[in-house]
Every structure is written in C-alpha cells, then in structure tokens.
Design a protein around this motif. Structure first.
Motif, mmCIF file in Angstrom:
data_model
loop_
_atom_site.group_PDB
_atom_site.id
_atom_site.type_symbol
_atom_site.label_atom_id
_atom_site.label_comp_id
_atom_site.label_asym_id
_atom_site.label_seq_id
_atom_site.Cartn_x
_atom_site.Cartn_y
_atom_site.Cartn_z
ATOM 1 N N GLU A 21 -30.072 20.181 7.512
ATOM 2 C CA GLU A 21 -29.187 20.610 6.430
ATOM 3 C C GLU A 21 -28.039 21.402 7.026
ATOM 4 O O GLU A 21 -28.250 22.266 7.875
ATOM 5 N N VAL A 22 -26.822 21.086 6.578
ATOM 6 C CA VAL A 22 -25.613 21.759 7.034
ATOM 7 C C VAL A 22 -24.895 22.293 5.800
ATOM 8 O O VAL A 22 -24.789 21.590 4.785
ATOM 9 N N SER A 23 -24.436 23.541 5.882
ATOM 10 C CA SER A 23 -23.624 24.079 4.788
ATOM 11 C C SER A 23 -22.403 24.781 5.358
ATOM 12 O O SER A 23 -22.424 25.316 6.463
ATOM 13 N N VAL A 24 -21.338 24.746 4.582
ATOM 14 C CA VAL A 24 -20.094 25.431 4.893
ATOM 15 C C VAL A 24 -19.748 26.265 3.679
ATOM 16 O O VAL A 24 -19.679 25.717 2.570
ATOM 17 N N PRO A 25 -19.591 27.585 3.847
ATOM 18 C CA PRO A 25 -19.892 28.380 5.033
ATOM 19 C C PRO A 25 -21.400 28.498 5.240
ATOM 20 O O PRO A 25 -22.190 27.914 4.495
ATOM 21 N N ALA A 26 -21.773 29.314 6.228
ATOM 22 C CA ALA A 26 -23.195 29.486 6.540
ATOM 23 C C ALA A 26 -23.952 30.100 5.365
ATOM 24 O O ALA A 26 -25.062 29.689 5.049
ATOM 25 N N GLY B 213 -31.351 8.396 5.764
ATOM 26 C CA GLY B 213 -30.406 8.544 4.659
ATOM 27 C C GLY B 213 -29.834 9.947 4.604
ATOM 28 O O GLY B 213 -30.371 10.890 5.188
ATOM 29 N N SER B 214 -28.736 10.072 3.884
ATOM 30 C CA SER B 214 -28.101 11.385 3.757
ATOM 31 C C SER B 214 -27.538 11.559 2.363
ATOM 32 O O SER B 214 -27.416 10.600 1.602
ATOM 33 N N LEU B 215 -27.199 12.784 2.049
ATOM 34 C CA LEU B 215 -26.504 13.070 0.802
ATOM 35 C C LEU B 215 -25.572 14.233 1.009
ATOM 36 O O LEU B 215 -25.849 15.136 1.802
ATOM 37 N N GLN C 299 -22.355 20.947 1.278
ATOM 38 C CA GLN C 299 -23.741 20.860 1.725
ATOM 39 C C GLN C 299 -24.028 19.406 2.078
ATOM 40 O O GLN C 299 -23.742 18.497 1.308
ATOM 41 N N LEU C 300 -24.586 19.209 3.275
ATOM 42 C CA LEU C 300 -24.944 17.876 3.745
ATOM 43 C C LEU C 300 -26.409 17.901 4.161
ATOM 44 O O LEU C 300 -26.845 18.833 4.840
ATOM 45 N N VAL C 301 -27.155 16.893 3.741
ATOM 46 C CA VAL C 301 -28.569 16.763 4.110
ATOM 47 C C VAL C 301 -28.758 15.391 4.750
ATOM 48 O O VAL C 301 -28.291 14.380 4.209
ATOM 49 N N TYR C 302 -29.441 15.367 5.901
ATOM 50 C CA TYR C 302 -29.781 14.126 6.589
ATOM 51 C C TYR C 302 -31.290 14.103 6.785
ATOM 52 O O TYR C 302 -31.863 15.058 7.326
ATOM 53 N N VAL C 303 -31.951 13.046 6.335
ATOM 54 C CA VAL C 303 -33.411 12.954 6.413
ATOM 55 C C VAL C 303 -33.806 12.357 7.757
ATOM 56 O O VAL C 303 -33.459 11.215 8.078
ATOM 57 N N LEU C 304 -34.554 13.147 8.541
ATOM 58 C CA LEU C 304 -35.060 12.689 9.838
ATOM 59 C C LEU C 304 -36.366 11.922 9.688
ATOM 60 O O LEU C 304 -36.570 10.890 10.326
ATOM 61 N N GLN C 305 -37.272 12.462 8.865
ATOM 62 C CA GLN C 305 -38.573 11.823 8.630
ATOM 63 C C GLN C 305 -38.978 12.048 7.180
ATOM 64 O O GLN C 305 -38.660 13.077 6.597
ATOM 65 N N GLY C 306 -39.710 11.096 6.635
ATOM 66 C CA GLY C 306 -40.192 11.226 5.262
ATOM 67 C C GLY C 306 -39.104 10.901 4.255
ATOM 68 O O GLY C 306 -38.159 10.168 4.539
ATOM 69 N N SER D 69 -19.046 30.342 9.836
ATOM 70 C CA SER D 69 -18.290 29.326 9.097
ATOM 71 C C SER D 69 -19.134 28.101 8.760
ATOM 72 O O SER D 69 -18.758 27.323 7.894
ATOM 73 N N MET D 70 -20.303 27.939 9.427
ATOM 74 C CA MET D 70 -21.159 26.785 9.180
ATOM 75 C C MET D 70 -22.599 27.166 9.506
ATOM 76 O O MET D 70 -22.848 28.011 10.353
ATOM 77 N N ARG D 71 -23.527 26.518 8.810
ATOM 78 C CA ARG D 71 -24.958 26.672 9.108
ATOM 79 C C ARG D 71 -25.532 25.288 9.297
ATOM 80 O O ARG D 71 -25.192 24.353 8.564
ATOM 81 N N ALA D 72 -26.397 25.148 10.290
ATOM 82 C CA ALA D 72 -27.131 23.898 10.491
ATOM 83 C C ALA D 72 -28.537 24.281 10.903
ATOM 84 O O ALA D 72 -28.730 25.080 11.821
ATOM 85 N N ASP D 73 -29.509 23.759 10.186
ATOM 86 C CA ASP D 73 -30.888 24.007 10.576
ATOM 87 C C ASP D 73 -31.744 22.794 10.266
ATOM 88 O O ASP D 73 -31.347 21.902 9.527
#
Length: 171
Positions: free
Chosen positions: A135-140, A112-114, A87-94, A61-65
């Motif tokens: 990056e997280v997406s629903v569904p996986a 930052g995120s989008l 789809q959610l993206v969160y920038v850790l570095q760069g 139901s979800m993917r996070a990597d």
C-alpha cells in the motif's frame, strides 16, 4: 540487502513539510528487504505492517508498506474513507473484496491493483485467509474516517435508483 535507516523529521518539521513543496534534496535513497524492513504499528489490528522506509526517506511525502494477514477478515471494516491525496494498493498474494460508493463490488486478486482517490468511500468486506499487499499513500500521513454507507447501499445490496434519487433529489 540493506535497509538504510534515516532519522525521521521532528513533529515541527513534519507539519512544516506538509505545507511547503518538497525538494528532491529533502529526500534520501533507501533500499529495504524482507529481512531488514521492520514491523510497525498500523491502522488495523488484523494486519501486520512492514515499513519499507519510504516515509522517512521521502520526509513524509509518501508512505509505502507491506501489509499481510494470516487469517481472513472475520467482519467487514465498515464504510470509511481516507484523508490523503492518493492511495494505491497492489495485491501480492491472496485477494481482497471491497464495496465502493459508485455501487460496485470488486474482488482484487494477486497481481491486481486499485487506486482510491481522496475521500472515496469504501468498505473492505472479505479477504483470503492469507493476504499480502503493498500500500502506498501520498502523503505518508493517512487518516481513516468512518462514515455512513453511501446512498443506494443496503447491506450487501446496491440499489442504483436510490443512489440516483439521492444525487438528483428534484427529479
């Protein structure tokens, strides 16, 4: 730190789980660490992907990597959209810079995120030399569909009058 392995669903279970609501009892608890989360194949050859175990634990139901690169992009990805619900993206570095169908160009930096809604066209155009995101997406399952640039985009330039004319051809 522990990465709790969970056997993923069979292909028959996966197709069934897409069409039926998921119950909390279908899901498993998982903890992942940098040391225990395995690398996996991903959508883009220029990224490395670290599997956080969420796909198996959530029964698809979800993917996070975690995705990272140690060399900046040599060329844009090209216009595309994703087949997913969210789809959610969160920038850790760069940082990463993208063009969007609404005519904006955004540079998303560390912290930052989008959020990208389904079918929203975008083009990743630049990244820092070292780049790391969650990056997280629903569904996986997430598909990437190449597409033409949205009306108004001509290379790196957006022409709002062209986009407006395309939205309202009778004006």
């Amino acid at each position: 730190m522990i990465h709790t392995p969970v056997q993923g669903p069979s292909s028959e279970q996966q197709s069934d789980s897409v069409s039926r609501p998921r119950r909390l009892s279908d899901m498993k608890f998982v903890v992942a660490s940098k040391e225990s989360a395995p690398f996996k194949e991903g959508r883009r050859k220029f990224f490395k992907y670290r599997d956080l175990g969420v796909t198996a634990a959530s029964n698809g139901s979800m993917r996070a990597d975690v995705q990272f690169a140690t060399q900046g992009m040599s060329k844009p990805t090209g216009w595309h959209y994703h087949e997913c619900e969210q789809q959610l993206v969160y920038v850790l570095q760069g940082w990463i810079e993208l063009q969007f169908e609404d005519g904006t160009t955004q540079k998303i930096e560390e912290g930052g995120s989008l959020f990208i809604p389904p079918g929203f066209r975008h083009n990743e155009i630049h990244t820092s030399d070292f780049f790391e995101i969650i990056e997280v997406s629903v569904p996986a399952a997430i598909g990437t569909v190449p597409c033409d640039p949205p009306p108004g985009w001509d290379g790196d330039t957006f022409h709002p009058e062209v986009a407006a004319a395309a939205r309202n051809p009778t004006a």
